[in-house]
Design a protein around this motif. Structure first.
Motif, PDB file in Angstrom:
ATOM      1  N   UNK A  65      77.649  32.854  27.948  1.00 41.79           N
ATOM      2  CA  UNK A  65      78.859  32.052  28.035  1.00 41.79           C
ATOM      3  C   UNK A  65      79.678  32.459  29.265  1.00 41.79           C
ATOM      4  N   UNK A  66      79.775  33.754  29.536  1.00 43.56           N
ATOM      5  CA  UNK A  66      80.505  34.225  30.727  1.00 43.56           C
ATOM      6  C   UNK A  66      79.855  33.708  32.000  1.00 43.56           C
ATOM      7  N   UNK A  67      78.522  33.719  32.034  1.00 38.58           N
ATOM      8  CA  UNK A  67      77.794  33.208  33.215  1.00 38.58           C
ATOM      9  C   UNK A  67      78.041  31.722  33.390  1.00 38.58           C
ATOM     10  N   UNK A  68      78.042  30.954  32.250  1.00 32.48           N
ATOM     11  CA  UNK A  68      78.323  29.512  32.352  1.00 32.48           C
ATOM     12  C   UNK A  68      79.704  29.274  32.957  1.00 32.48           C
ATOM     13  N   UNK A  69      80.717  30.017  32.473  1.00 35.99           N
ATOM     14  CA  UNK A  69      82.073  29.849  32.982  1.00 35.99           C
ATOM     15  C   UNK A  69      82.132  30.155  34.488  1.00 35.99           C
TER      16      UNK A  69
END
Length: 338
Positions: free
Chosen positions: A46-50
């Motif tokens: 999720x952090x990478x997507x953001x």
């Protein structure tokens, strides 16, 4: 309630229970570690997507800003080149008309010279009687030769100026063509950038299903929605200006107080003499405009500079000024003067 109940977690902290006390022992440690690893992986994804979405949004903004700057710069160059071309066209029209007048004057002088020479030939038959007329004719011929030489020099100078203006006009046309080609290249670059944005939007759309799955399993971190991505504008402004400049109408004013001392003091460059009529042309264009005027038997031509231009006539009456619009069509305005 979490994956492990509060009671089981409390018992896990105190160590294994003896079989003798309750009849069983805690065996969920491996499961807890596996769930912790899964949650850590989901957090990283999720952090990478953001991070990727924020980088994509920043890149789109840079592409749009760069394209807008290039298009605005090209528009300024195009308008500047067109204004200079219009200025040179107006100057060329005035010089061409003046050249034609001087050529007509020279031809008339040559005809006068031929007539005088013919009179001189007939006068030779009676030199004693016509000696005084012969001397006068010779003096007149010499004077006409001087005038012809001066007119030829003026014509040569004007032809040189016209030639120079034509070269400047050709150079400006070449600059304009180069700017137009560069502008077309900028259009292609903008279209390529729009295609890249579209591809990026399609890639983001593919993340929709993954985003929905992650949203079910997380509470605080949410990727950008499809609606937010679709709201990103890919349109670049301003549009490229490639139309011909419009020639605005000229205004004409008869100066009522043209003979007043106050007006003469404010405009010493006009050299106003007794009886002169003063006229003003108002030019709201950003470039010069070639103008022809007619008032009774008085005719002339001039170049109307941006803002205002004054000129003089010898008699009163109705004044007509004419100029050409951007399509070469002659337009005119009429004003009465005392």
């Amino acid at each position: 309630m979490g994956i492990i109940s509060g009671k089981v977690a409390a018992l896990a902290l105190t160590g294994s229970l003896t079989v003798g006390a309750f009849g069983f022992a805690f065996t969920g440690g491996e499961t807890v570690d596996q769930v912790k690893a899964q949650l850590e992986g989901l957090k990283n994804k999720v952090t990478a997507y953001e991070f990727s979405e924020n980088a994509l949004f920043e890149k789109i903004g840079l592409v749009k800003a760069d394209a807008t700057e290039k298009l605005t710069f090209a528009n300024g160059k195009i308008v500047e080149a067109k204004n200079q071309i219009n200025d040179l066209e107006a100057e060329k029209s005035l010089l061409t008309k003046t050249n034609a007048k001087l050529t007509a004057e020279r031809d008339q002088l040559l005809a006068d010279k031929a007539q005088l020479e013919e009179s001189l030939a007939s006068a030779n038959a009676d030199k004693a009687r016509l000696n005084q007329e012969l001397e006068a004719a010779n003096a007149k011929i010499a004077e006409l030769n001087n005038i012809i030489a001066e007119k030829n020099a003026e014509i040569a100078e004007l032809e040189g100026e016209v030639s120079g203006l034509e070269k400047q006009l050709a150079d400006l046309q070449a600059d304009y063509d180069a700017l137009f080609a560069e502008n077309e290249a900028n259009k292609s670059e903008a279209e390529r950038a729009n295609a890249e944005v579209k591809k990026a939007n399609e890639k983001v759309a593919e993340l929709g299903d993954v985003s929905a799955d992650v949203e079910d399993k997380t509470e605080n971190l949410k990727p950008m929605t499809q609606e937010e991505l679709d709201a990103i504008s890919t349109e670049n402004k301003p549009d490229v200006f490639d139309a011909e400049l419009v020639v605005k109408n000229l205004g004409l004013t008869y100066i009522q107080d043209g003979q007043s001392e106050a007006f003469k003091a404010a405009h010493p460059d006009l050299n106003i003499q007794e009886g002169d009529r003063v006229w003003r042309i108002s030019n709201s264009n950003a470039f010069k405009v070639y103008v022809e005027y007619v008032k009774g038997n008085e005719k002339g031509e001039l170049v109307a500079n941006p803002s205002q231009t004054f000129y003089l006539t010898e008699s009163g009456g109705t004044m007509i000024i004419k100029w050409q619009d951007e399509n070469g069509v002659w337009k005119q305005t009429v004003k009465a003067g005392a």
